[in-house]
Design an enzyme around this catalytic site. Structure first.
Site, short mmCIF file in Angstrom:
data_model
loop_
_atom_site.label_atom_id
_atom_site.label_comp_id
_atom_site.label_asym_id
_atom_site.label_seq_id
_atom_site.Cartn_x
_atom_site.Cartn_y
_atom_site.Cartn_z
N GLU A 294 4.92 -2.31 55.72
CA GLU A 294 3.94 -3.37 55.65
C GLU A 294 2.78 -2.68 56.12
O GLU A 294 1.90 -3.41 56.68
CB GLU A 294 4.48 -4.24 56.83
CG GLU A 294 5.60 -5.10 56.40
CD GLU A 294 5.30 -6.06 54.92
OE1 GLU A 294 4.18 -6.06 54.82
OE2 GLU A 294 6.18 -6.24 54.32
C1 LIG Z 1 12.86 1.39 53.96
C2 LIG Z 1 11.40 1.12 53.52
C3 LIG Z 1 11.40 -0.12 52.91
C4 LIG Z 1 10.28 -0.65 52.37
N1 LIG Z 1 10.14 -1.90 51.71
C5 LIG Z 1 8.87 -2.22 50.82
C6 LIG Z 1 9.01 -3.26 50.06
O1 LIG Z 1 9.73 -4.10 50.11
N2 LIG Z 1 8.05 -3.48 49.06
C7 LIG Z 1 6.90 -2.44 48.90
O2 LIG Z 1 5.99 -2.76 48.09
N3 LIG Z 1 7.23 -1.26 49.76
C8 LIG Z 1 7.97 -1.08 50.68
N4 LIG Z 1 8.09 0.10 51.27
C9 LIG Z 1 7.02 0.86 51.03
C10 LIG Z 1 6.03 0.96 52.47
O3 LIG Z 1 5.25 0.07 52.65
C11 LIG Z 1 5.14 2.49 52.23
O4 LIG Z 1 5.91 3.44 52.34
C12 LIG Z 1 4.14 2.44 53.26
O5 LIG Z 1 3.05 1.44 52.82
C13 LIG Z 1 3.42 3.83 53.04
O6 LIG Z 1 3.29 4.25 51.73
P1 LIG Z 1 3.57 5.57 51.42
O7 LIG Z 1 4.94 5.84 51.98
O8 LIG Z 1 3.40 5.93 49.79
O9 LIG Z 1 2.74 6.75 52.26
P2 LIG Z 1 1.13 7.30 51.97
O10 LIG Z 1 0.44 6.28 51.37
O11 LIG Z 1 1.40 8.26 51.31
O12 LIG Z 1 0.60 7.35 53.57
C14 LIG Z 1 1.05 8.72 54.08
C15 LIG Z 1 0.26 8.80 55.37
O13 LIG Z 1 -1.07 8.83 55.22
C16 LIG Z 1 -1.82 7.89 55.76
N5 LIG Z 1 -2.84 7.26 54.97
C17 LIG Z 1 -2.69 7.05 53.51
N6 LIG Z 1 -3.81 6.56 53.31
C18 LIG Z 1 -4.79 6.37 54.39
C19 LIG Z 1 -6.02 6.11 54.56
N7 LIG Z 1 -6.92 5.49 53.59
N8 LIG Z 1 -6.57 6.08 55.78
C20 LIG Z 1 -5.84 6.52 56.75
N9 LIG Z 1 -4.63 6.84 56.64
C21 LIG Z 1 -4.01 6.81 55.66
C22 LIG Z 1 -0.79 6.70 56.03
O14 LIG Z 1 -0.92 5.81 57.18
C23 LIG Z 1 0.48 7.69 56.47
O15 LIG Z 1 0.40 7.89 57.54
C24 LIG Z 1 9.23 0.39 52.10
C25 LIG Z 1 9.40 1.70 52.51
C26 LIG Z 1 10.50 2.01 53.20
C27 LIG Z 1 10.65 3.41 53.70
#
Ligand SMILES: Cc1cc2nc3c(=O)[nH]c(=O)nc-3n(C[C@H](O)[C@H](O)[C@H](O)COP(=O)(O)OP(=O)(O)OC[C@H]3O[C@@H](n4cnc5c(N)ncnc54)[C@H](O)[C@@H]3O)c2cc1C
Length: 579
Positions: free
Chosen positions: A436
């Site tokens: 989220e």
């Molecule tokens: C168990 C699970 C359930 C999930 N359920 C859903 C779902 O139902 N639907 C769905 O669509 N997604 C879902 N997700 C996805 C989840 O919302 C994302 O994993 C999350 O939003 C982070 O994206 P990412 O993993 O690509 O990390 P990244 O975007 O690669 O981020 C990596 C790190 O960098 C930081 N970061 C990235 N960009 C910035 C920025 N601009 N400024 C500052 N910091 C930044 C982040 O805070 C994080 O710490 C789920 C994930 C998991 C693990």
């Protein structure tokens, strides 16, 4: 896993602290809501959480979900428990009555959601995504879409899922590649792969309704070109009868650290039929209706996890005997005294409790803002709700995990092994800080979009309203000081941000923490003013004493940390991070 729903605390917040009946009597939609009915709702929600959902929490962890021939099977007992949850109308608790929802206040629904999250977060995820999908369809759907989808979702006959994330596009949704090609009949063909989709595929409902973000062919680049689509598993006809199987499937299930009873799928869309929800290219805004709800709800997931862990560790500490009190044996007839004679064990328990109860109070206040904004069209309440949402999401999930880890520590080695269940709470709670929108992104949303952008105006207004509550004279001074500190820090942040584009991001997490601490201080000041002299009231006062003496002083350090400019983070060359 044993869990006791916090009905007494819910009743205390509603009736003593926020005198909610007065508030509801001014809102037409809630004016008939008697205190007896509210009590009955809380009691039944608590029963369902404790007796139906909680016993399946370990089962879900042990069995997880299975994928075979494209079909996902949930853990034993989940289907039956989910049926009980849906048949009781719990998914439509605060839903639109015109389509089968019960129209109850969001603030009340939040108290119930906390119980469901605490009892079994994996199981409630299937419900929470459904509630969020309903909100988005209700806000942005056509009359026909509302008619076809809403009552089936409120009743849990169908469930919802939200499909945003792609392997290369998580936080940065502007990079997403899933495409939507217009069809001759006005619908779209959706093609692409989403990952991490919670409740994307499972066996607990006859239909699964994905709200999927995709880019319409030739749409603008970046986030502006993204649209939102309803992409059901079975495409319904115009009276909601199930039609053909749609062109998407679960390609695999993610193997996760926790919430193992929740099915998290890779979803492959292969020309699946999708129906535009809201306007073309306005998908992110429409999705945010769902995400804002989910963010508050996920905050309550953190709160529930923290409380569940507290309950386990407090009971354990009362029974476990180790060592003697520093002041001499308290129970000389026994081999040793209980863990509760040790100040450090009390520190851990009181820390958990102080955050849990303080957070519950300000989360309830945030829910009240949503109700006021929705039914009174109160513009200020709407801004307060928006300002508080990232704090509820991130602070409650941070403190929830911290509390769960402390509970684990209270149990010593028994907290690390499976038998006592606390290690599962730690594993399950962790995700709430990540999905989220990560907590880092929540903090950035708070500092950048909600505070710096309006020059701190909404935050100052909020503090003024909070200062108008009746605050316990014993704690009035530290609460006033906490408000003054947050205002001071906000003014400095706003002023310095003009010169330092990285500042909001650099101090975001500390700023959110400071705001959470300040809201907790206010909540404790207000709660102790209403607390009686029975055990419940006495426990409130003792916990407040601990909070003001031992936890609030951390705000002083946060202020100092936020005074540092971003150069201390940004001057280090990228290459040195791996030097
Ligand atoms: C168990 C699970 C359930 C999930 N359920 C859903 C779902 O139902 N639907 C769905 O669509 N997604 C879902 N997700 C996805 C989840 O919302 C994302 O994993 C999350 O939003 C982070 O994206 P990412 O993993 O690509 O990390 P990244 O975007 O690669 O981020 C990596 C790190 O960098 C930081 N970061 C990235 N960009 C910035 C920025 N601009 N400024 C500052 N910091 C930044 C982040 O805070 C994080 O710490 C789920 C994930 C998991 C693990």
């Amino acid at each position: 896993m044993e869990y006791t729903a916090r009905e007494r605390d819910a009743d205390f917040l509603m009736n003593k602290v926020f005198k909610i009946q007065e508030n509801w009597s001014q809102i037409d939609a809630y004016s008939e809501l008697s205190s007896d009915l509210v009590k009955a709702v809380l009691a039944e929600g608590g029963r369902l959480a404790a007796e139906v959902m909680a016993p399946l929490n370990e089962v879900g962890d042990a069995h997880g979900c299975q994928l075979e021939d494209g079909e996902v099977t949930t853990p034993p007992g989940f289907k039956e428990a989910f049926a009980e949850l849906t048949q009781g109308g719990w998914l439509g608790l605060s839903g639109n009555p015109a389509f089968g929802g019960q129209g109850m206040p969001k603030s009340l629904a939040g108290l119930i959601e906390e119980m469901f999250w605490a009892a079994n977060s994996s199981l409630f995820l299937y419900g929470s995504l459904t509630v969020g999908a309903c909100l988005s369809i209700d806000a942005h759907g056509s009359a026909e879409q509302k008619r076809i989808y809403l009552d089936k979702l409120y009743s849990g006959q169908w469930t919802g899922a939200m499909a945003l994330t792609e392997s290369h596009a998580g936080t940065d949704l502007g990079m997403m590649r899933t495409k939507a090609e217009p069809r001759a009949d006005g619908s779209y063909s959706i093609t692409g792969t989403k990952i991490f989709i919670t409740s994307g595929e499972h066996d607990m409902a006859e239909n699964i309704v994905h709200l999927t973000l995709a880019r319409i062919t030739d749409g603008p680049r970046g986030t502006k070109g993204i649209s939102l689509f309803i992409v059901p598993k079975f495409v319904p006809d115009d009276v909601g009868a199930l039609g053909p199987r749609n062109g998407w499937s679960s390609g695999s299930l993610e193997h996760k650290m926790g919430i193992k009873g929740s099915a998290t799928s890779v979803i492959n869309y292969d020309g699946a039929q999708g129906f535009l929800l809201g306007e073309e290219h306005q998908g992110l805004a429409a999705m945010f209706t769902m995400m804002n709800y989910e963010r508050l709800s996920v905050g309550l997931q953190g709160l529930g996890a923290g409380d569940l862990a507290y309950q386990h560790s407090a009971r354990y500490a009362q029974d476990r005997v180790q060592g003697r009190a520093a002041t001499g044996a308290q129970n000389p007839d026994a081999e040793a005294d209980t863990l509760l004679v040790h100040p450090d064990v009390r520190r851990m328990l009181l820390t958990q409790r102080a955050y849990t109860e303080g957070c519950r109070a300000f989360a309830f206040f945030a829910g009240m803002q949503l109700d006021e904004a929705k039914h009174k069209g109160d513009e200020r309440a709407d801004r307060f709700g928006q300002l508080l949402t990232p704090v509820v999401k991130a602070f409650l999930t941070d403190k929830g995990l911290e509390g769960a880890v402390m509970a684990q520590q209270v149990l010593g080695g028994h907290g690390y092994v499976k038998e006592w269940g606390v290690e599962q709470i730690v594993r399950d709670a962790r995700i709430a800080q990540i999905y989220e929108g990560t907590n880092g992104i929540q903090a950035l949303d708070l500092t950048g979009r909600k505070v710096v952008r309006d020059g701190g105006k909404t935050l100052a207004e909020l503090l003024q309203v909070l200062a108008g509550f009746d605050i316990d004279p014993d704690f009035k001074e530290p609460v006033d000081q906490a408000f003054a500190r947050l205002l001071r820090v906000t003014q400095s942040l706003v002023a310095r941000s003009n010169e330092d584009a990285n500042l909001a991001g650099a101090v975001a997490t500390d700023f959110l923490d400071l705001m959470g601490m300040t809201l907790c201080a206010w909540a404790w000041g207000v709660m102790t003013q209403c607390a009686g002299t029975d055990d419940f009231g006495e426990a409130k006062k003792q916990t407040a004493r601990f909070f003001f003496a031992r936890l609030l002083p951390r705000a002083v350090g946060l202020e100092e940390s936020i005074l540092a400019d971003s150069d201390v983070l940004m001057d280090m060359p990228e290459a040195l991070f791996t030097a």
